[in-house]
Design a protein around this motif. Structure first.
Motif, short mmCIF file in Angstrom:
data_model
loop_
_atom_site.label_atom_id
_atom_site.label_comp_id
_atom_site.label_asym_id
_atom_site.label_seq_id
_atom_site.Cartn_x
_atom_site.Cartn_y
_atom_site.Cartn_z
N HIS A 181 6.31 -1.16 -6.31
CA HIS A 181 4.91 -1.58 -6.29
C HIS A 181 4.61 -2.61 -7.37
O HIS A 181 3.90 -3.58 -7.16
CB HIS A 181 4.00 -0.35 -6.45
N VAL A 211 0.82 -1.22 0.00
CA VAL A 211 0.00 0.00 0.00
C VAL A 211 0.85 1.26 0.00
O VAL A 211 0.43 2.29 -0.51
CB VAL A 211 -0.98 -0.02 1.20
N LEU A 255 -20.50 2.80 2.16
CA LEU A 255 -19.15 3.21 1.72
C LEU A 255 -19.15 4.64 1.18
O LEU A 255 -18.16 5.35 1.28
CB LEU A 255 -18.62 2.24 0.66
N TYR A 269 -6.73 13.15 -1.98
CA TYR A 269 -8.13 13.01 -2.38
C TYR A 269 -8.89 12.41 -1.22
O TYR A 269 -8.31 11.69 -0.40
CB TYR A 269 -8.28 12.21 -3.67
N GLY A 302 -4.89 -3.42 6.00
CA GLY A 302 -5.79 -3.14 4.87
C GLY A 302 -7.05 -3.97 4.92
O GLY A 302 -8.13 -3.52 4.58
N ASN A 308 -3.98 1.86 -10.95
CA ASN A 308 -3.16 0.70 -10.58
C ASN A 308 -3.02 0.53 -9.07
O ASN A 308 -2.55 -0.50 -8.61
CB ASN A 308 -1.79 0.76 -11.27
C1 HEM Z 1 -14.48 -2.28 2.59
C2 HEM Z 1 -13.31 -2.78 2.33
C3 HEM Z 1 -12.13 -2.02 1.77
C4 HEM Z 1 -11.99 -0.71 1.40
C5 HEM Z 1 -13.04 0.38 1.45
C6 HEM Z 1 -10.64 -0.55 0.92
C7 HEM Z 1 -10.12 0.64 0.42
C8 HEM Z 1 -8.88 0.75 -0.17
C9 HEM Z 1 -8.40 1.93 -0.83
C10 HEM Z 1 -9.14 3.25 -0.97
C11 HEM Z 1 -7.15 1.66 -1.28
C12 HEM Z 1 -6.26 2.60 -2.09
C13 HEM Z 1 -5.49 3.52 -1.21
C14 HEM Z 1 -4.91 4.67 -1.98
O1 HEM Z 1 -5.48 5.13 -2.96
O2 HEM Z 1 -3.85 5.14 -1.58
C15 HEM Z 1 -6.84 0.31 -0.91
C16 HEM Z 1 -5.66 -0.32 -1.20
C17 HEM Z 1 -5.34 -1.55 -0.69
N1 HEM Z 1 -6.15 -2.40 -0.02
FE1 HEM Z 1 -8.08 -2.11 0.43
N2 HEM Z 1 -9.98 -1.74 1.04
C18 HEM Z 1 -10.85 -2.67 1.53
C19 HEM Z 1 -10.58 -4.00 1.79
C20 HEM Z 1 -9.35 -4.58 1.68
C21 HEM Z 1 -9.04 -5.94 2.02
C22 HEM Z 1 -10.07 -6.96 2.50
C23 HEM Z 1 -7.71 -6.11 1.82
C24 HEM Z 1 -6.85 -7.33 2.02
C25 HEM Z 1 -7.25 -8.47 2.44
C26 HEM Z 1 -7.19 -4.85 1.34
C27 HEM Z 1 -5.87 -4.61 1.03
C28 HEM Z 1 -5.43 -3.51 0.36
C29 HEM Z 1 -4.07 -3.36 -0.14
C30 HEM Z 1 -2.93 -4.34 0.04
C31 HEM Z 1 -4.02 -2.14 -0.81
C32 HEM Z 1 -2.85 -1.55 -1.57
C33 HEM Z 1 -3.02 -1.85 -3.03
C34 HEM Z 1 -1.93 -1.29 -3.93
O3 HEM Z 1 -1.44 -0.19 -3.69
O4 HEM Z 1 -1.62 -2.00 -4.89
N3 HEM Z 1 -8.20 -3.96 1.27
N4 HEM Z 1 -7.91 -0.22 -0.23
#
Ligand code: HEM
Length: 892
Positions: free
Chosen positions: A525, A518, A747, A779, A688, A822
């Motif tokens: 990345h 993240v 959400l 944002y 996350g 991405n």
């Molecule tokens: C309601 C559930 C969830 C919401 C609202 C959510 C929201 C987000 C958002 C907004 C980001 C992007 C952050 C950015 O723009 O800087 C993100 C990235 C990420 N989320 Fe989620 N997430 C959720 C569930 C999960 C779950 C269940 C996992 C793992 C099991 C997870 C793992 C990650 C990871 C590892 C990233 C980084 C992705 C990257 O940069 O490639 N998230 N999440």
């Protein structure tokens, strides 16, 4: 082909102008022109004139065809091929485009599907071993006078051109590829005949039938063969392994083609296009249909990338020919899309591409390009880019698109795998327009706006879009910019290389997650995402869902009627257990879970406080708070370190995420991850996957208690879908439509990731403002979701605003709870399945009401937006069971 002329150049009428907004597509795949593209295009046009001139009614029609620039399709889709092969491919694509054009023409092949089938049978014979191949081998490559006499001039021309192509291409094909070639041509022509038939019978098929016909008529089989030919490889022995990759590749290309060719197809009354399926068969407005299809394109593109990377990470990744082919396939998809923006075929004879890839498109004007503003107030209907774009995978594989939407396995994005396949820079071109750029009200000396962000951040952020599209905020001596307009948000998210991870949130997040997925920057990345992606492959979802069911059942076993508990704590404990179980399947992992559950919320709060602190010195002071923060981090480190060590000792693949991380190897060096690197990823996923879903669940129970009518509708759906009160299975999730809408609305109003930051890596422009490298850009999904400009009555909790018709006008960047581009959440499908399943299981059996005096406390949100402690009292719910006609009977 004369009707094509007429259809594409309609008379200007006095009817209201119909315009549709085409959202920007992600364009994650590379495209390039062949170094000899210009020469190849000219040579190929010459070949068409010589070989197929007879198929055109007049010189004017031939010139009209050539002006469509079909000859550039080959050089764009095989940019790395040997020049002769690229020319062969260019000619081949032009050849099938002539057939395709004639099929669209009711005065040509399109007049009668029976007659067309006969012509097609001859063409196949000319190509296959009985005809073209054998004759070509014997040096007989043109029809004799006698042959030609038996066939019309047009048919003879098709036959001769086929033989010429076969003579050139077949020596470069293996026997297996030759067989596939015959079959692929037959499939293409079969698809063309089906299209003619549909047009003549006025049948608009359902979505999947349409796709199946288009798979043929788009020539998918031979597109893949030509890609192999261009790369000089033979994939015949690995077609089953490539099947899934091909499926998403094909669907992406077909849907883009149908979207961008829609003006032409509707003018020609084409029935076999997915746009028509959505508008006529499923009764959507044209804007809604376009938005949906854009979502689908993104889904297929991302899934394609994820699957491709997975293949490359496996044994097939060792084969240079497979690697070369997949690289060529990337170019095929990227180049094909570029062509569809470029060709005047879809935008009217004489149109010249201005480089635009998004905007308003007039459906009726003779010559068009995307415009930044609609030209008519009477557009149909007013609306912007993809509604609910961030919501979920809109694909309902194998079913009509309009049936129950699914919180189904969305493809998570994947990073590209090598510089050669680096994503083409997303070409977001915000409309040239006057942006409102402002400095936020209420700055105070020295601290700037930091106190507002500290004391009443939500209120402060929600007020900023009213002040400008891009608003400057001062965090002590530092300046930051909040992108408030959805288009600017999309620009920031899609231009991920320029607006890279960074800024206060991620700097402080690194205290916790180091250089995990993240928080890592662009280069790292890409490698990391490739490594983690397999853990989120859609095929793993059913397994995860059964594990989620076990955990939810475990939690519910402890609930007692009337005994209040903190629902926020309970939901965090549950989501933590779920994430942790997917990560550590061992008993050591089990021991780590309570420890992590204790430390995490406290650490998260500390991270937020450090993020908005106007200076950095406070966190370095040896205060009790700071010492406690450091001690908690050390505790977390120790317990996770123990599970990593345990996994290393075991050395086996236990099928959990920790095994994937411990066994991961760098493709080039073969090196594994260090313990510190594994720790970062484990922490990233734990946080996350826990904070976000845990907070969403707490909010949803709060809003349900506040809105009994919405709760009643939710119960009605659950009683219908789960009449026996069991927890849903994976297959039930798509039917929980209202449940999904309730969660999506939650959400919108309470996005857990409520404020996110980026840093510019180079000098760039946003909203016309020049930003120097290192500028903080933010944002806020929270502020976006509260804008009256995009959400009618935004303070009202209204799940039905996510009904397709009502959500059609929501701009894509206005609803980004999972982000976009991405860096879109890798766990979005996982999270949506988890929250849907948890809500459905609990609400089927229990009703929660706040304990006296309990209410959410958002005065000081943490890094993730939660309710704070929220005591609620459970009461068992009595379900209504329907049997046949709705006869309610009560069961306990
Ligand atoms: C309601 C559930 C969830 C919401 C609202 C959510 C929201 C987000 C958002 C907004 C980001 C992007 C952050 C950015 O723009 O800087 C993100 C990235 C990420 N989320 Fe989620 N997430 C959720 C569930 C999960 C779950 C269940 C996992 C793992 C099991 C997870 C793992 C990650 C990871 C590892 C990233 C980084 C992705 C990257 O940069 O490639 N998230 N999440």
């Amino acid at each position: 082909m004369s009707q094509i002329f007429e259809a594409i150049s309609p008379e200007l009428s006095t009817a209201p102008v119909r315009e549709v907004f085409y959202p920007e597509l992600p364009r994650l795949l590379p495209y390039a022109y062949h170094p000899r593209a210009a020469q190849i295009e000219i040579a190929s046009n010459g070949w068409i004139r010589r070989q197929l001139g007879a198929c055109f009614a007049s010189e004017a029609e031939l010139l009209f065809f050539l002006r469509q620039r079909n000859g550039i399709y080959g050089p764009l889709t095989v940019p790395e091929a040997d020049a002769q092969r690229a020319l062969d491919i260019a000619d081949w694509y032009q050849y099938v485009t002539v057939i395709d054009s004639s099929v669209s023409d009711r005065s040509g092949l399109g007049a009668d599907d029976g007659a067309a089938r006969r012509v097609f049978a001859d063409i196949v014979a000319d190509f296959t071993a009985d005809g073209g191949a054998a004759e070509a081998a014997a040096g007989r490559v043109t029809d004799t006078a006698a042959d030609a006499g038996a066939r019309s001039a047009t048919e003879a021309a098709y036959g001769n051109a086929a033989k010429d192509l076969w003579r050139r291409i077949s020596p470069g094909l293996s026997p297996a590829q030759k067989r596939r070639f015959g079959a692929s041509l037959a499939a293409f022509l079969r698809g063309c005949a089906s299209e003619i038939r549909a047009k003549l019978t006025d049948d608009v098929p359902d979505f999947e039938t349409c796709i199946q016909v288009r798979l043929d008529s788009f020539g998918c089989d031979f597109i893949e063969l030509m890609t192999e030919y261009g790369a000089a490889v033979d994939m015949s022995d690995v077609l089953p392994e490539l099947a899934e990759v091909h499926d998403h590749c094909r669907r992406q290309m077909i849907i883009i083609n149908d979207l961008l060719s829609w003006r032409k197809e509707q003018a020609q009354d084409d029935k076999m296009t997915v746009v028509r399926v959505l508008t006529e068969r499923e009764g959507r407005g044209i804007q809604d249909a376009v938005n949906r299809l854009c979502e689908l394109v993104e889904h297929h593109e991302r899934t394609y990338i994820a699957l491709r990377d997975e293949l490359l990470a496996g044994p097939l990744g060792e084969r240079p020919d497979v690697v070369a082919y997949l690289r060529a396939l990337d170019h095929m998809m990227g180049g094909s899309q570029e062509f569809e923006y470029l060709t005047p075929r879809y935008y009217g004879d004489g149109s010249v591409w201005d480089g635009s890839t998004s905007g308003w498109l007039d459906l009726d004007a003779p010559v068009v390009r995307f415009r930044s503003q609609p030209s008519s107030a009477a557009r149909e209907p007013a609306g912007g880019p993809a509604a609910g774009a961030a919501a979920r995978c809109p694909v309902d594989h194998g079913r009509a698109l309009g049936s129950a939407p699914a919180p189904a396995p969305a493809a998570a994005p994947a990073a590209d795998r090598s510089p050669a396949t680096a994503p083409a820079a997303p070409r977001t071109r915000p409309a040239p327009r006057t942006w409102r750029v402002a400095v936020a009200n209420g700055a105070v000396p020295v601290l700037g706006h930091a106190l507002h962000l500290w004391r009443r951040p939500l209120e402060f952020l929600a007020g900023l879009p009213g002040q400008g599209d891009l608003v400057e905020i001062r965090l002590g001596p530092k300046k930051a910019y909040l992108a408030c307009h959805p288009d600017l948000v999309m620009q920031v998210l899609l231009e991920a290389r320029t607006f890279d991870k960074g800024g206060p949130l991620f700097e402080k997040a690194r205290l916790l997650v180091g250089n995990g997925l993240v928080s890592s920057e662009w280069e790292d990345h890409r490698t990391q995402r490739r490594m983690l992606q397999p853990a989120f492959h859609p095929s793993r979802m059913p397994g995860y869902v059964s594990l989620m069911r076990e955990e939810v059942e475990g939690v519910l076993a402890d609930w007692q009627e009337g005994r209040a508990f903190d629902v926020s704590d309970a939901m965090h404990a549950l989501t933590l257990r779920i994430t942790a179980r997917t990560m550590f399947s061992t008993s050591v992992g089990e021991r780590a879970i309570p420890e992590v559950a204790y430390c995490m919320p406290l650490i998260m709060r500390g991270v937020y406080q450090r993020m908005v602190a106007p200076t950095g010195w406070q966190e370095r002071m040896p205060t009790p708070g700071n010492r406690r923060f450091d001690a908690l981090r050390a505790r977390m480190h120790a317990v996770i370190g123990e599970t990593i060590e345990d996994q290393r000792r075991a050395g086996t693949d236990r099928g959990d995420l920790l095994s994937i991380l411990v066994n991961a190897r760098d493709e080039d060096t073969g090196a594994g991850l260090t313990d510190a690197e594994i720790y970062d990823q484990v922490m990233t996923l734990l946080i996350g996957g826990t904070e976000t879903t845990g907070n969403t669940m707490a909010w949803v129970f709060h809003v349900l208690a506040e809105h009994p009518e919405i709760e009643r509708r939710l119960h009605a759906e659950l009683d219908e879908v789960l009449p026996d009160g069991r927890a849903p299975e994976f297959a039930d999730l798509p039917r929980l439509d209202y449940t999904w809408r309730v969660l999506n609305e939650t959400l919108r109003m309470y996005p857990p990731a409520w404020l996110l930051t980026r840093t510019t890596t180079k000098r760039t422009e946003l909203a016309g403002k020049v930003l120097e490298p290192g500028t903080i850009v933010m944002y806020s999904p929270y502020a976006l979701g509260r804008q009256a400009a995009h959400f009618e009555n935004p303070e009202r909790f209204d799940p039905d605003r996510w009904l397709p018709d009502r959500s059609a006008g929501v701009p894509r960047g206005a609803m980004v709870p999972f982000s976009a581009g991405n860096r879109k959440c890798i766990g979005d499908a996982f999270g949506q399945a988890e929250t849907t399943l948890t809500l459905a299981t609990i609400a089927t059996r229990w009703q929660l009401r706040p304990a006296p005096g309990a209410k959410p406390n958002v005065a000081v949100p943490k890094a993730s937006l939660g309710t704070g402690p929220l005591d609620m009292i459970p009461t068992p719910r009595r379900r209504r069971v329907r049997t046949g006609s709705p006869t309610p009977s009560e069961i306990s």
